[in-house]
Design an enzyme around this catalytic site. Structure first.
Site, PDB file in Angstrom:
ATOM      1  N   SER A  11       1.073  -1.396  -0.385  1.00 19.06           N
ATOM      2  CA  SER A  11      -0.082  -0.638  -0.443  1.00 19.06           C
ATOM      3  C   SER A  11       0.871   1.465   0.514  1.00 19.06           C
ATOM      4  O   SER A  11       1.758   1.383   0.980  1.00 19.06           O
ATOM      5  CB  SER A  11      -0.931   0.177   1.018  1.00 19.06           C
ATOM      6  OG  SER A  11      -1.566   0.952   1.425  1.00 19.06           O
ATOM      7  N   LYS A  43     -10.195  -7.499   2.764  1.00 20.55           N
ATOM      8  CA  LYS A  43     -10.966  -7.104   2.587  1.00 20.55           C
ATOM      9  C   LYS A  43     -12.284  -8.230   2.063  1.00 20.55           C
ATOM     10  O   LYS A  43     -12.839  -7.889   1.855  1.00 20.55           O
ATOM     11  CB  LYS A  43     -10.434  -6.471   1.281  1.00 20.55           C
ATOM     12  CG  LYS A  43      -9.998  -5.417   1.104  1.00 20.55           C
ATOM     13  CD  LYS A  43      -8.956  -5.369  -0.103  1.00 20.55           C
ATOM     14  CE  LYS A  43      -9.608  -4.611  -1.274  1.00 20.55           C
ATOM     15  NZ  LYS A  43      -9.335  -3.712  -2.623  1.00 20.55           N
ATOM     16  N   ARG A  54      -5.440  -0.979  -8.644  1.00 20.95           N
ATOM     17  CA  ARG A  54      -4.364  -1.314  -9.754  1.00 20.95           C
ATOM     18  C   ARG A  54      -4.969  -1.555 -11.100  1.00 20.95           C
ATOM     19  O   ARG A  54      -4.772  -1.592 -12.575  1.00 20.95           O
ATOM     20  CB  ARG A  54      -3.437  -1.396  -9.698  1.00 20.95           C
ATOM     21  CG  ARG A  54      -3.503  -3.615  -8.578  1.00 20.95           C
ATOM     22  CD  ARG A  54      -2.318  -4.012  -8.316  1.00 20.95           C
ATOM     23  NE  ARG A  54      -2.718  -5.184  -8.000  1.00 20.95           N
ATOM     24  CZ  ARG A  54      -2.673  -5.465  -6.559  1.00 20.95           C
ATOM     25  NH1 ARG A  54      -2.725  -4.772  -5.564  1.00 20.95           N
ATOM     26  NH2 ARG A  54      -2.728  -7.000  -6.267  1.00 20.95           N
ATOM     27  N   VAL A 168      -5.967  -0.297   4.955  1.00 21.85           N
ATOM     28  CA  VAL A 168      -4.780   0.401   4.928  1.00 21.85           C
ATOM     29  C   VAL A 168      -4.807   1.449   3.937  1.00 21.85           C
ATOM     30  O   VAL A 168      -4.708   1.262   3.435  1.00 21.85           O
ATOM     31  CB  VAL A 168      -3.717  -1.010   4.833  1.00 21.85           C
ATOM     32  CG1 VAL A 168      -4.355  -2.242   5.415  1.00 21.85           C
ATOM     33  CG2 VAL A 168      -3.844  -1.144   3.273  1.00 21.85           C
ATOM     34  N   GLY A 180      -7.493   5.196   6.556  1.00 23.94           N
ATOM     35  CA  GLY A 180      -6.469   6.254   5.377  1.00 23.94           C
ATOM     36  C   GLY A 180      -5.443   7.813   6.277  1.00 23.94           C
ATOM     37  O   GLY A 180      -5.328   8.492   6.776  1.00 23.94           O
ATOM     38  N   ASN A 181      -4.206   7.787   5.337  1.00 25.11           N
ATOM     39  CA  ASN A 181      -3.099   8.565   5.558  1.00 25.11           C
ATOM     40  C   ASN A 181      -4.260  10.018   5.695  1.00 25.11           C
ATOM     41  O   ASN A 181      -3.530  11.196   6.120  1.00 25.11           O
ATOM     42  CB  ASN A 181      -2.225   8.551   3.517  1.00 25.11           C
ATOM     43  CG  ASN A 181      -1.390   9.760   3.875  1.00 25.11           C
ATOM     44  OD1 ASN A 181      -0.213  10.021   4.551  1.00 25.11           O
ATOM     45  ND2 ASN A 181      -1.662  10.456   3.237  1.00 25.11           N
TER      46      ASN A 181
END
Length: 203
Positions: A11, A43, A54, A168, A180-181
């Site tokens: 990730s 998931k 992707r 993640v 989440g970032n």
């Protein structure tokens, strides 16, 4: 103050979050408890069986732009690797013992995979990581192929599922979860409130 950090080396958003969390650890005296997990299993556990980002070209094209924006904001490189076969290096995380070793392993592998674009399943990557961390190469490589390592990885992934982790990067401060970032500013705000509360109690 302890933050639980769930990640998978495949990730790029976990790579970004790790950079920011490392800074928060310095600023707040934060302890990070790292947890490498199998994102695919997580998931599937919640019924998320659709195609990955992707596999969605239009979305992936946008994400590549967005990821570079985040990388520039953090002042770090971000290079896509040739593949996302992260299982072996995820398992390798559990060879690290003490907190400092865990942090060092996570930093070295994330920097290799997303900072330099090295494929996570590259045959020579465990040797490179061992050298950087001062580990015994043969002992580390033996661990990677051991049943005990796989069992630990599976246990941690199952524990994440039980905790309702669905993606993640995921971070917990106590029982409160952020995914989440882009939620790290909210986590930092919560940490600030907790620090102020503790200061009030001690005054």
């Amino acid at each position: 103050m302890i933050v639980d950090f769930y990640f998978d080396f495949l990730s790029p958003f976990s790579y970004l979050a790790n950079q920011r969390l490392s800074k928060l650890a310095q600023d707040y005296g934060l302890t990070i408890r790292y947890n490498a997990i199998d994102l695919a299993r997580v998931k599937i556990a919640i019924g998320n069986v659709g195609p990955s980002n992707r596999d969605l070209k239009v979305k992936l094209d946008y994400l590549k732009v967005d990821l570079q924006r985040w990388a520039q904001l953090y002042g770090i490189p971000l290079v896509f690797p040739a593949n996302y076969n992260s299982r072996r290096m995820n398992i390798g995380f559990y060879y690290s013992g003490a907190e400092a070793q865990a942090a060092a392993y996570v930093n070295v592998v994330f920097n290799a995979v997303w900072g330099e674009g090295i494929a996570p399943d590259l045959e020579s990557l465990p040797a490179l990581v061992s050298e950087k961390l001062g580990w015994d190469r043969s002992a580390f490589e033996h661990f990677l192929s051991s049943n005990a390592a796989t069992e630990r990885y599976d246990e941690q992934t199952h524990a994440a599922i039980e905790r309702k982790v669905f993606g993640v990067p995921t971070m917990f401060l106590g029982d409160e979860m952020w995914w989440g970032n882009d939620r790290l500013f909210m986590l930092e705000s919560a940490m600030g409130r907790l620090c102020r509360q503790n200061a009030d109690l001690s005054s």
